[in-house]
Design an enzyme around this catalytic site. Structure first.
Site, PDB file in Angstrom:
ATOM      1  N   ASP A   1       0.880  -1.159   0.000  1.00  0.00           N
ATOM      2  CA  ASP A   1       0.000   0.000   0.000  1.00  0.00           C
ATOM      3  C   ASP A   1       0.918   1.209   0.000  1.00  0.00           C
ATOM      4  OD1 ASP A   1      -1.621   2.164   0.533  1.00  0.00           O
ATOM      5  OD2 ASP A   1      -2.623   1.274   2.270  1.00  0.00           O
TER       6      ASP A   1
ATOM      7  N   ASN B   1       3.203   5.400 -10.468  1.00  0.00           N
ATOM      8  CA  ASN B   1       1.984   5.241 -11.254  1.00  0.00           C
ATOM      9  C   ASN B   1       0.821   4.790 -10.377  1.00  0.00           C
ATOM     10  OD1 ASN B   1       0.317   4.691 -13.699  1.00  0.00           O
ATOM     11  ND2 ASN B   1       0.576   2.570 -13.038  1.00  0.00           N
TER      12      ASN B   1
ATOM     13  N   SER C   1       0.926  11.769 -13.909  1.00  0.00           N
ATOM     14  CA  SER C   1      -0.017  12.778 -13.444  1.00  0.00           C
ATOM     15  C   SER C   1      -1.356  12.534 -14.143  1.00  0.00           C
ATOM     16  CB  SER C   1       0.538  14.184 -13.725  1.00  0.00           C
ATOM     17  OG  SER C   1      -0.372  15.180 -13.323  1.00  0.00           O
ATOM     18  N   SER C   2      -1.988  13.568 -14.644  1.00  0.00           N
ATOM     19  CA  SER C   2      -3.280  13.435 -15.325  1.00  0.00           C
ATOM     20  C   SER C   2      -3.616  14.754 -16.005  1.00  0.00           C
ATOM     21  CB  SER C   2      -4.389  13.087 -14.322  1.00  0.00           C
ATOM     22  OG  SER C   2      -5.678  13.211 -14.914  1.00  0.00           O
TER      23      SER C   2
ATOM     24  N   TYR D   1      -8.377  15.660  -6.547  1.00  0.00           N
ATOM     25  CA  TYR D   1      -7.700  14.866  -7.568  1.00  0.00           C
ATOM     26  C   TYR D   1      -6.900  15.758  -8.510  1.00  0.00           C
ATOM     27  CZ  TYR D   1      -7.006  11.533 -11.396  1.00  0.00           C
ATOM     28  OH  TYR D   1      -6.449  10.743 -12.375  1.00  0.00           O
TER      29      TYR D   1
ATOM     30  N   LYS E   1      -2.722  16.176  -8.833  1.00  0.00           N
ATOM     31  CA  LYS E   1      -2.093  15.845 -10.108  1.00  0.00           C
ATOM     32  C   LYS E   1      -1.286  17.032 -10.634  1.00  0.00           C
ATOM     33  CE  LYS E   1      -3.346  11.585 -10.578  1.00  0.00           C
ATOM     34  NZ  LYS E   1      -2.323  10.537 -10.400  1.00  0.00           N
TER      35      LYS E   1
END
Length: 253
Positions: free
Chosen positions: A64, A91, A138-139, A152, A156
């Site tokens: 975890d 990731n 990231s995103s 979120y 990111k």
């Protein structure tokens, strides 16, 4: 193109499925030794067995990543098993898209601090490597406001900022740091398959936003991640690579 990965040692968090698994598979196919971690033991075992069956040197552990001590123990064990560390790929995301305090806590520990702790734990070995690289996933949610929750997107974006700072700080040591910002990525067992099955209206909305008419395949993201992580990208550091099929409309200057 030879990516120069043969004989290098790579760590991939969240490496049992989706983008992480495809990163591990591509690294292995290019001749790198790989260690992965994920939360589910059966998934880790299956991924490691698949990598070994391809002829790769592979190692895995159930971790975890929000647990500092467990993450650090895996990094040390992987370094001992592989004989060092040249590449780290972060990731893992809590995928905390709610708009509440729990989402902020989960995003901080899993998205943000997992990235920081991974880098810090691996640094003694990266400093000895002649091909050291850090690549954090990231995103596109970090680039613009979308239907995900505020925590979120904020974390990111923070990951990109963190990697940019690492790139500047570590450049003199020859350690590169980059990020990849994927758009929506579909794979078996992934969040978008779950949304497709349980929230079809949201899935249809998300799909309609991409001009390509589809979501990314994990290997399409993983190829970009592995390229940035590899010696073939030796002068690229401090970059955020957006792979989203033209989903986002902001201009990255």
């Amino acid at each position: 193109m030879d990516l120069g990965l043969k004989g290098l040692r790579a760590l991939v968090t969240g490496g049992s499925k989706g983008i992480g698994l495809r990163c591990a598979e591509i690294l292995a196919a290019e001749g790198a030794a790989v260690s992965i971690c994920a939360r589910m033991g059966a998934d880790v075992d299956a991924a490691v067995a698949k990598l070994k069956a391809s002829g790769a040197t592979a190692h895995g552990a159930v971790v975890d990543v929000s647990n500092k001590h467990a993450l650090e123990a895996w990094v040390a064990e992987a370094a001992e098993t592989l004989g060092g560390i040249d590449i780290v790929i972060g990731n893992v995301s809590a995928l905390a898209v709610a708009d509440d305090e729990d989402a902020w806590k989960a995003g901080f520990e899993t998205d943000m601090m997992h990235s920081v702790r991974l880098v810090n734990a691996a640094m003694p070995w990266l400093e000895k490597s002649e091909a050291a690289s850090i690549t954090l996933v990231s995103s596109v949610s970090g680039r613009e406001i979308d239907f995900t929750g505020p925590a979120y997107g904020a974390f990111k974006a923070a990951i990109v900022h963190y990697a940019q700072g690492l790139a500047y700080k570590l450049a003199a040591q020859g350690i590169r740091a980059n990020t990849v910002s994927p758009g929506n990525t579909y794979f078996d067992g992934g969040i978008w398959q779950n949304i497709q099955n349980n929230m079809p209206e949201l899935y249809a909305e998300a799909l309609s936003l991409n001009p390509t008419g589809r979501m990314a395949k994990p290997e399409e993201i993983a190829r970009g991640v592995v390229f940035l992580a590899s010696p073939a990208s030796s002068f690229t550091t401090g970059t955020n690579l957006v792979i989203d099929g033209a989903l986002t409309k902001g201009v990255q200057l």
